[in-house]
Structures are given as structure tokens and as C-alpha cells.
Design an enzyme around this catalytic site. Structure first.
Site, short mmCIF file in Angstrom:
data_model
loop_
_atom_site.label_atom_id
_atom_site.label_comp_id
_atom_site.label_asym_id
_atom_site.label_seq_id
_atom_site.Cartn_x
_atom_site.Cartn_y
_atom_site.Cartn_z
N LYS A 14 3.78 -0.21 11.66
CA LYS A 14 3.80 1.04 10.89
C LYS A 14 3.26 2.20 11.73
O LYS A 14 3.78 3.32 11.69
CB LYS A 14 2.98 0.88 9.62
CG LYS A 14 3.06 2.05 8.67
CD LYS A 14 2.09 1.89 7.50
CE LYS A 14 2.48 0.77 6.58
NZ LYS A 14 1.61 0.70 5.38
N ARG B 266 5.08 -13.50 9.56
CA ARG B 266 5.70 -12.20 9.30
C ARG B 266 7.04 -12.14 10.03
O ARG B 266 7.34 -12.94 10.91
CB ARG B 266 4.79 -11.06 9.72
CG ARG B 266 4.62 -10.88 11.21
CD ARG B 266 3.96 -9.55 11.55
NE ARG B 266 3.72 -9.46 12.98
CZ ARG B 266 2.52 -9.45 13.54
NH1 ARG B 266 1.44 -9.54 12.80
NH2 ARG B 266 2.40 -9.37 14.86
N GLU C 178 0.87 -1.18 0.00
CA GLU C 178 0.00 0.00 0.00
C GLU C 178 0.92 1.23 0.00
O GLU C 178 1.79 1.35 0.87
CB GLU C 178 -0.88 0.01 1.24
CG GLU C 178 -1.85 -1.15 1.34
CD GLU C 178 -2.63 -1.12 2.64
OE1 GLU C 178 -3.38 -0.16 2.86
OE2 GLU C 178 -2.47 -2.06 3.45
#
Length: 749
Positions: free
Chosen positions: A471, A461, A241
Site C-alpha cells: 500500500k 497473502r 482499514e
């Protein structure tokens, strides 16, 4: 407290594992009993390690010592027992003793015994260096190699951290045998390359294949059309994104997607999942492209989800016509509450005709933002909350950074991701495990629209010790000015790592060594492995130079006129070049390499003591030193030349007055003190106050004044350094990438 929350927060299980555990009433009762007992101790702080120990107490303590469970819980809660070996010893002690003698028990379990990483490293080096010849003969293909070596180290350090022992053994093996993939490649040179074939499902890393769902199956006609496009090739995508800067976790995702396609003769898209114009910018898009190129990848095509907005809008209309979507005019907060409580929307059974009219009004700007949204009509009673009529389209009166102001309705991730995977004929949709919960809604939508379905693989992850990957929290650090921007060398962003001096080769080797599994998102990789990779890379590519970080002036009596000698840039490969250094009576050494009072463990200079100087044919002995009367700080040393044959205890790095030029050196350390800062509620309190030390007045060889941004050097006996972007022609700034040895500022002199 909510049982699920207790099991997650105290025992440390993942949300998915906690759900599974709650179905087992007996196990749940045991875990809650242990967790609540631990919470009763004021000293108790939940952590990953304590959670594992408490789980073991709940499930593995023999019935014969069941009465001692509260005692074991207390020992974990008050931080006496910190590791699995200590818990095993405690259980062994309790089996043999009906009464606990506290001091004897603590000794038996190794409580208070601290085994440092340096001690383990020294033992690993000694054992593996002694066995190096045998290790090379056995190679990686010997399945018992790692386990046997770990066992030898554990015999020496019974109470050492088993994870640290394992990591250091594996890192040392890498220096002896090289990367595992290389050995395997050499072993199988004569074998034909295995090509991933869709029809026969000869897929690499099959452990990443997720839950089987009936809705994930393609029809014969869908596969025929799909194969006509792909020709049977593997098609993957890296889909960031464009609403922020990429970090090292994205490097793992990038490597998996690009290499899986390349190794099987396929293609990988770089696709921007740009469905939210509120947070996305052209700056992020261009930076992501640079990051992808820096890590060495060339996308087959660069696409944007926004380029498919017309197709997605038509598919939304089709979904409404089929009675599988409806426009909801309730506030978002109420929709969220209803989804949580599994309550149907009053608009759920509106006719397709009315919904088509309302959706057209949404597109034409009839509604204000938040007044209406399009929802998929799935199952409000489904146990998976992602299946409870998720939002497919929302209204945003903002221009889009890629397609401009054509739209005021934008698809959500749940609407866009699976549809674009289908449109682009992705064969393998690779994502991290937190998206596993969306697997059901992913396949529901493409099945509802009779679209081709990609094979979704989920994997763990990347988490790294002392590093924050969230983030949102990284953004809080930047916006709160707790770091100096998104390219701060202490951050795990690719921009930050690059600025610090990490190379793309080291990052790619690191993610290769970490590998791809489904072990869970709670696994944490030691940052020492990342540091090992950059040390290994810079050892090969970084030229050596003499530099002094905190200089102390030395005058050497007995030297006449200056002399020039040639020093190798790469001592193990002299043919790779050299540079000149000047031998004069006025030099500088490292301030930490002088002690006013000598001791047996010190290898540096002291009054009356003799040391060697790197590359010089003579030694020096300190005959006196001067101090500042006001501060008491040593200001200069007087030394004499020593030409005897006695081998000195230490050899120091140095730089002459004639060769030196001042610079700024930035010494970076871990940004967070704890190994897992993400587990700390007040995570900002864990920031390391000494994560950056800026030193003005460090001295480098003046030939480094011509060094360019990102040039890298090994400052001998100090560490690896990279030229920072703040450097000018007049003044250089060097970032410490990593120390020469783990856990030490420099090796012994």
C-alpha cells in the site's frame, strides 16, 4: 553483516524461517558461507531463484564433490545456472568429471539455452490437445495427471522454467476440464453437504490453523454464551482499514471470509477497522462498500470498530484495575528503543490507582499528543517483540470520520482487533501470515479480560508477478504521478482492474484457483493465471467486432457497388446476434499486417502475395504500394480481387472506410519489468517505460459509438477491450484488457 539479514536477503528465507534456521548452528554456518561467497561476485544480484539454488548448494551437494562448491556458487552468482534442472545437471556433470572443461560443462547444463514462454505454450498445446480425449476420461480426480503431463513437456524443454511449464499445463487443463471445483462437485453430488461444526472442529482448510496456544482456549461458560449468540453457525468478518483503496489481495481475503461463512450456513460481517482518524476518510469507506458489492458479496452486517469505542474504553479500565496496563509518559522513540532492547519502562510498576487517574486525564485532554500512551503489561523479556508491552491507546486530537469528535484517545490495532472479534462472536478470525507474530498478544489480551476467543487462522497473502502490492509503494506511485490515480488500469487496485476491464467473475475465479494455504508470504503467483481467467470469461461474454489499431489504407480494384453482409457477434454461437459490415473498394488493414519484403514466417500481406479477409468470400493480392518520400513510411496499398480456390496462408482483419469511426486505444502492459519488483531495493527503477501506449486514430465499427462505460468487446485478432470512463458520445476510448494469446499482440494471420 547480521546473520539473520544475510539469510533473509541472500538466501531468501522468511523472517520466521530464518529465526528457526539460526537455532541450527551447523546449517547456519553452511548458509552464511554460501551467501558470503556469492556476495563476493560483482555480478551477483540476489533473487528468489538464486536464493533457492544457493540453499540447495549449501544443503544438498554430495560430499564426493564438496570441493566444487565454490565453483557452483560462482556459476549461480554470475547467472550461468538459473534453475533447479541446471543445478541438477551441474552436479551430475561434476560427479562424472574430476576436471571441469568449461565449454563442455556449459553445454551439459544448458547454459545460454533460452526457452521462451511461447515455445513452452506451443508444446503444451500440442501435447494436451493430442491427449485431450484421455485427459477428459481421467479428469481432475486422477492424482498423477498434472505430473505426467508436466513430465512430457519437460522431455521436450529440459531447460524450460519449471514454474512456467507447471502454470501453462494447469491453465491448459482448465480449458479442457474446466475449474477443478466443478469436477469435484459433480463427483460428489450424492454426498451430503459437510457443515462446519464448531464443537467437533470439522473445519475446512484446516492447514490454515495456526500455533496452539493455551491462552486461546475458551472456558465452558464462554463457549455457552458464544453458542447462544451464533447458534453454532460460522461467523467471519472482512475487516479492511478505511485508509486506502482495496487491491486484488483484499479480493482474496474477501473471498475466503465471505465464502467460508456462506458455504457453512453462516454469516460474514463487513467491519471497518477504523481506529486511526488521521488516515481514514468517508470516501474510502464508501469505495470499500462498492468494491464488496461489485465482487458479489452481501455482508450480514456492516459495522465499525469505532462503534465499540465505549466498550473498549471500559475494558481498558478493567485491564488497568487488574494491573495489566499502565500509562507511559515517555516519548514514543524511547519506548520503541526500550522494546527493542527489552528494557522496562520506569512507569511499568505504577499502581492501578495512579494509572486510572492518568488514563482519565488522557481521555479528558490533559496530555498533548505523544506525551502519554496506555501500554499493556505483558513481558518485556519475551522473544516475540509484539509481547513487549505493546501500546493499547494513544492520543490524537482529530475528529473521527464515523463517530465525530467524541474521543481524543484511540485504541491501537493490537487493542481493538481481538476485542471486537470477541464482541461480534467471530468464530474464525482469518488473516494473512504477517499477522502470525501477533497471535500471542491477540490471545493474551482476551484471556487477560476473560473474553471469548475466536479461532485465528493465518494464510499466505497474495503476491503476483510484475505487480506491486505494498500500500505504501502504491501510494508513492500515485502521489509521485507515476500513474494516473488509484484507478489507473495498470494498478492492482480493484478500481484499477475494474476500469481496465477485468470482471468480478474473473477475479473471483482467479482467487479460487490460487486457493488458501500457509506456504509462506514469499510465494508468487504468475500473472498469466489472472490473464487466463479474464480471457476465459471475456471469451464467453465479449461480442466480436472488427477494428484496426494502426490503420493502413487499401484500395481494392475490381469491386463495384458496396455490399452489406451480416457478421456474427459470437462466431461459435451465431444465435447470440450479428452486426452488419460494408464491403467496399476502400478499406483499412493493420499496418503490421504488411511487409515490403515477404518472408516464410510472415502470414500477412506483401507485394505479389495473396491473403484472405475475415468473413469475405474473396481474397486480395497486393499489386503495388506507395510511400511517403520524406519519411519512407508506407501510406497506401493497391490490391486486386482473387477468386481462385487456393487456401491463403493468412486471413486478416479489416474495416471499411464507410463503417469506420476514429477512437483512442490505450494498450496496457505490465507496470514493472521484473517478476518480483518488491525484491528490488530501487523498485521505481524497474517501472516499465512502455506500460502504456496511447494510440489516437485507431478505427472501430461506428456501431460501437453507442457503447457505454465498461462495455467489453473482442477486437478480432487483436485482443479484448473495454470502454474507458474518459469516453464521450463523440469519441470513444478503449482500454486493452488483455491480448488474445499470451505473450503475443495477436495471433498469426
Amino acid at each position: 553483516a547480521n546473520p539473520k539479514s544475510v539469510i533473509i536477503d541472500i538466501i531468501g528465507l522468511s523472517a520466521q524461517k530464518a529465526e528457526e534456521t539460526l537455532r541450527n548452528q551447523a546449517l547456519t554456518a553452511k548458509l552464511l558461507n554460501v551467501a558470503n561467497s556469492a556476495k563476493s561476485f560483482p555480478q551477483f544480484t540476489p533473487s528468489t531463484s538464486s536464493g533457492k539454488l544457493l540453499y540447495s548448494i549449501a544443503t544438498s551437494v554430495p560430499e564426493s564433490i564438496d570441493t566444487f562448491k565454490p565453483f557452483l556458487i560462482e556459476q549461480v552468482a554470475i547467472n550461468n545456472i538459473k534453475s533447479a534442472p541446471q543445478l541438477e545437471a551441474a552436479i551430475e556433470y561434476l560427479k562424472k568429471n574430476k576436471k571441469v572443461e568449461q565449454e563442455e560443462f556449459l553445454r551439459f547444463c544448458g547454459v545460454g539455452v533460452e526457452v521462451t514462454t511461447e515455445q513452452i505454450q506451443a508444446t503444451v498445446n500440442e501435447i494436451l490437445d493430442n491427449d485431450a480425449e484421455t485427459i477428459r476420461k481421467l479428469g481432475w480426480e486422477n492424482k498423477g495427471l498434472v505430473g505426467n503431463l508436466i513430465g512430457k513437456v519437460k522431455q521436450v524443454h529440459k531447460w524450460g522454467n519449471p514454474n512456467t511449464i507447471k502454470e501453462l499445463v494447469e491453465a491448459k487443463l482448465l480449458t479442457i476440464l474446466g475449474p477443478k471445483v466443478e469436477g469435484e462437485a459433480q463427483k460428489s453430488k450424492k454426498k451430503e453437504k459437510v457443515v462446519l461444526v464448531e464443537e467437533t472442529k470439522k473445519e475446512k482448510l484446516s492447514t490454515c490453523i495456526g500455533r496452539e496456544l493455551k491462552s486461546a482456549q475458551n472456558t465452558e461458560e464462554q463457549m455457552k454464551k458464544h453458542l447462544a449468540f451464533t447458534g453454532g453457525k460460522v461467523m467471519t468478518r472482512f475487516p479492511p482499514e478505511p485508509n486506502g483503496y482495496l487491491h486484488i489481495g483484499h479480493a482474496k481475503a474477501m473471498r475466503f471470509s465471505f465464502t467460508m461463512a456462506a458455504e457453512n450456513g453462516g454469516h460474514c460481517y463487513l467491519r471497518f477497522d477504523d481506529t486511526n482518524p488521521e488516515k481514514e476518510t468517508g470516501e474510502f469507506i464508501e469505495n470499500i462498500k462498492r468494491n464488496v458489492a461489485w465482487l458479489g458479496y452481501t455482508p450480514w452486517k456492516i459495522t465499525h470498530a469505532s462503534e465499540y469505542f465505549p466498550e473498549m474504553y471500559e475494558l481498558a479500565l478493567e485491564l488497568i484495575r487488574r494491573g495489566k496496563a499502565y500509562v507511559d509518559e515517555q516519548p514514543w522513540a524511547l519506548i520503541k528503543e526500550q522494546r527493542f532492547n527489552q528494557v522496562d519502562s520506569p512507569y511499568r510498576n505504577t499502581s492501578p490507582e495512579v494509572n486510572l487517574e492518568k488514563f482519565d486525564k488522557m481521555k479528558r485532554g490533559y496530555y498533548a499528543e505523544g506525551e502519554a500512551c496506555l501500554r499493556m503489561k505483558i513481558d518485556m523479556q519475551h522473544p516475540n517483540p509484539c509481547m513487549r508491552d505493546p501500546v493499547a491507546y494513544r492520543i490524537k486530537y482529530l475528529p473521527h470520520p464515523h463517530v465525530g469528535d467524541k474521543w481524543c484517545v484511540y485504541p491501537t490495532y493490537d487493542m481493538e482487533h481481538c476485542i471486537v472479534d470477541s464482541i461480534e462472536n467471530i468464530t474464525h478470525s482469518l488473516c494473512t501470515l504477517e499477522f502470525e507474530i501477533r497471535r500471542d498478544s491477540y490471545y493474551w489480551l482476551v484471556e487477560a479480560l476473560d473474553l471469548y476467543k475466536a479461532s485465528v487462522w493465518e494464510y499466505s497473502r497474495l503476491n503476483i508477478t510484475h505487480v506491486m502490492m505494498s500500500k505504501r509503494k502504491l501510494q508513492a506511485l500515485v502521489e509521485g504521478k507515476l500513474v494516473k490515480g488509484w484507478d489507473d488500469p495498470r494498478l492492482p487496485t480493484l478500481n484499477g482492474l475494474k476500469r481496465r476491464g477485468y470482471t468480478s467473475e474473473a477475479i473471483n475465479e482467479f482467487v479460487d484457483l490460487v486457493g488458501v494455504t500457509r506456504r509462506g508470504n514469499e510465494n508468487i503467483i504468475s500473472i498469466k493465471l489472472l490473464e487466463h481467467c479474464i480471457r476465459k470469461d471475456l471469451n464467453e461474454r465479449a461480442p466480436r467486432t472488427l477494428a484496426v489499431i494502426e490503420p493502413l489504407s487499401v484500395t481494392i480494384a475490381g469491386l463495384t457497388s458496396p455490399q452489406t453482409i451480416s457478421v456474427p457477434r459470437f462466431p461459435q454461437n451465431p444465435e447470440k446476434g450479428s452486426y452488419d459490415v460494408t464491403i467496399t473498394s476502400n478499406i483499412f488493414i493493420e499496418r503490421s499486417d504488411f511487409h515490403e519484403v515477404d518472408d516464410a514466417s510472415f502470414f500477412g500481406l506483401a507485394p505479389g502475395k495473396t491473403v484472405g479477409l475475415k468473413y469475405l468470400p474473396f481474397k486480395i493480392r497486393c499489386i503495388r504500394f506507395e510511400k511517403d518520400n520524406r519519411t519512407g513510411v508506407v501510406t497506401r496499398l493497391d490490391c486486386e480481387v482473387v477468386n481462385d480456390e487456393v487456401k491463403p496462408k493468412g486471413v486478416l482483419h479489416w474495416i471499411s472506410y464507410e463503417d469506420s469511426a476514429p477512437c483512442e486505444v490505450r494498450l496496457y502492459d505490465y507496470l514493472f519489468l521484473s517478476e518480483n519488483p518488491a525484491a528490488i531495493k530501487d523498485w521505481q527503477s524497474d517501472l516499465n517505460p512502455n506500460s502504456l501506449q496511447s494510440i489516437e486514430g485507431a478505427l472501430i465499427n461506428k456501431d460501437l459509438l453507442s457503447a457505454q462505460h465498461e462495455d467489453k468487446f473482442q477486437f478480432e485478432r487483436v485482443g479484448y477491450f473495454s470502454v474507458d470512463y474518459d469516453s464521450t458520445n463523440e469519441k470513444k476510448v478503449f482500454n486493452r484488457v488483455v491480448t488474445l494469446l499470451e505473450g503475443k499482440k495477436k495471433p498469426k494471420a
